[in-house]
Design an enzyme around this catalytic site. Structure first.
Site, short mmCIF file in Angstrom:
data_model
loop_
_atom_site.label_atom_id
_atom_site.label_comp_id
_atom_site.label_asym_id
_atom_site.label_seq_id
_atom_site.Cartn_x
_atom_site.Cartn_y
_atom_site.Cartn_z
N TYR A 1 58.65 25.08 58.75
CA TYR A 1 58.20 26.27 59.48
C TYR A 1 58.53 26.13 60.96
O TYR A 1 58.46 25.02 61.52
CB TYR A 1 56.69 26.45 59.35
CG TYR A 1 56.23 26.99 58.03
CD1 TYR A 1 56.04 28.34 57.84
CD2 TYR A 1 55.98 26.13 56.96
CE1 TYR A 1 55.61 28.84 56.62
CE2 TYR A 1 55.55 26.61 55.74
CZ TYR A 1 55.37 27.97 55.57
OH TYR A 1 54.95 28.46 54.37
N TYR B 1 58.23 22.29 50.27
CA TYR B 1 57.92 21.35 51.35
C TYR B 1 56.74 20.45 50.97
O TYR B 1 55.91 20.83 50.15
CB TYR B 1 57.67 22.08 52.67
CG TYR B 1 56.53 23.08 52.70
CD1 TYR B 1 55.21 22.68 52.90
CD2 TYR B 1 56.79 24.44 52.57
CE1 TYR B 1 54.18 23.60 52.96
CE2 TYR B 1 55.76 25.37 52.64
CZ TYR B 1 54.46 24.94 52.83
OH TYR B 1 53.45 25.87 52.89
N ARG C 1 54.76 21.71 47.84
CA ARG C 1 54.51 23.13 47.66
C ARG C 1 55.79 23.82 47.19
O ARG C 1 56.86 23.62 47.78
CB ARG C 1 54.05 23.78 48.98
CG ARG C 1 52.67 23.32 49.42
CD ARG C 1 51.79 24.50 49.76
NE ARG C 1 51.58 25.33 48.59
CZ ARG C 1 51.33 26.63 48.63
NH1 ARG C 1 51.29 27.25 49.77
NH2 ARG C 1 51.14 27.32 47.51
N HIS D 1 57.76 29.63 48.61
CA HIS D 1 56.86 30.79 48.64
C HIS D 1 57.01 31.52 49.96
O HIS D 1 57.43 30.95 50.96
CB HIS D 1 55.41 30.37 48.42
CG HIS D 1 54.92 29.43 49.47
ND1 HIS D 1 55.15 28.08 49.43
CD2 HIS D 1 54.24 29.65 50.64
CE1 HIS D 1 54.63 27.51 50.50
NE2 HIS D 1 54.09 28.43 51.26
N HIS E 1 54.71 34.03 52.56
CA HIS E 1 53.37 34.52 52.88
C HIS E 1 53.44 36.00 53.26
O HIS E 1 54.34 36.42 54.00
CB HIS E 1 52.78 33.75 54.06
CG HIS E 1 52.57 32.30 53.78
ND1 HIS E 1 51.36 31.77 53.40
CD2 HIS E 1 53.42 31.24 53.81
CE1 HIS E 1 51.47 30.47 53.23
NE2 HIS E 1 52.72 30.11 53.47
FE LIG Z 1 53.45 28.12 53.22
#
Ligand SMILES: [Fe+2]
Length: 201
Positions: free
Chosen positions: A85, A124, A132, A135, A137
């Site tokens: 991110y 990640y 995870r 995905h 958000h």
């Molecule tokens: Fe996330």
């Protein structure tokens, strides 16, 4: 048959659509929100394109009766194709992508429809032995409701181990297939349709 009548009939005996499954907001909600349009694959002032598989993501925001949520604001944020991110709290050592900021805000039209162009985010690490799955958000601001969820990609091998996805009893509302290629678009691009059904619109 009208769209809303079709939608109600698809909802079964209650005549109502199943609401989209809620997911948590944390932890990488953007601190800065540089991009405003629906194209996440470009950054103002940079000539390159974000790395990763192009995804044309579209859908409609509806209430349970199938009525469109018009002029609903949608914020989306996601990791880049390496699973990182653009956020100061992300300590994943995966590289940043100078051509990807990972945030967009769009608004639904009179039919409740929205469109985005992005890349498929990478999986990640999220603690020891935990990955995870890919995905995206979403936060939706309807007329009566603020709704947060995450959309996942069908076939991801990390789904079964993900406590956030597994916390959902309606995974079918948030796990979507990539359909491709997209006619008239880049040959490697995929398309994803993700409708979001709010409790109250
Ligand atoms: Fe996330």
């Amino acid at each position: 048959m009208s769209d809303s009548k079709q939608a109600r009939e698809a909802g079964g005996e209650t005549g109502l659509l199943p609401t989209t499954s809620h997911q948590i907001l944390r932890p990488f909600y953007p601190l800065s929100k540089p991009s405003k349009g629906g194209d996440l694959t470009r950054v103002d002032g940079r000539s390159g394109q974000a790395a990763g598989q192009l995804i044309y993501l579209s859908g409609r925001v509806l209430d349970r009766t199938g009525a469109p949520a018009r002029n609903a604001k949608i914020e989306i944020w996601q990791a880049n194709s390496h699973g990182r991110y653009t956020h100061p709290n992300d300590d994943n050592p995966a590289p940043l992508d100078p051509c990807f900021e990972g945030f967009a805000v769009v608004e639904t039209d009179s039919d409740g429809a929205y469109r985005l162009k992005t890349i498929k985010p990478g999986a990640y690490p999220a603690g020891p032995g935990r990955i995870r799955p890919s995905h995206i958000h979403f936060e939706v601001f309807g007329k009566r409701e603020r709704f947060v969820t995450q959309m996942y990609f069908a076939g991801d091998p990390h789904h079964e181990q993900d406590p956030w996805l597994q916390s959902s009893i309606k995974q079918e509302t948030i796990v979507m297939p990539i359909i491709g290629p997209v006619a008239g678009m880049e040959p490697e691009a995929g398309r994803v349709n993700f409708d979001i059904v709010l409790m109250n619109g």
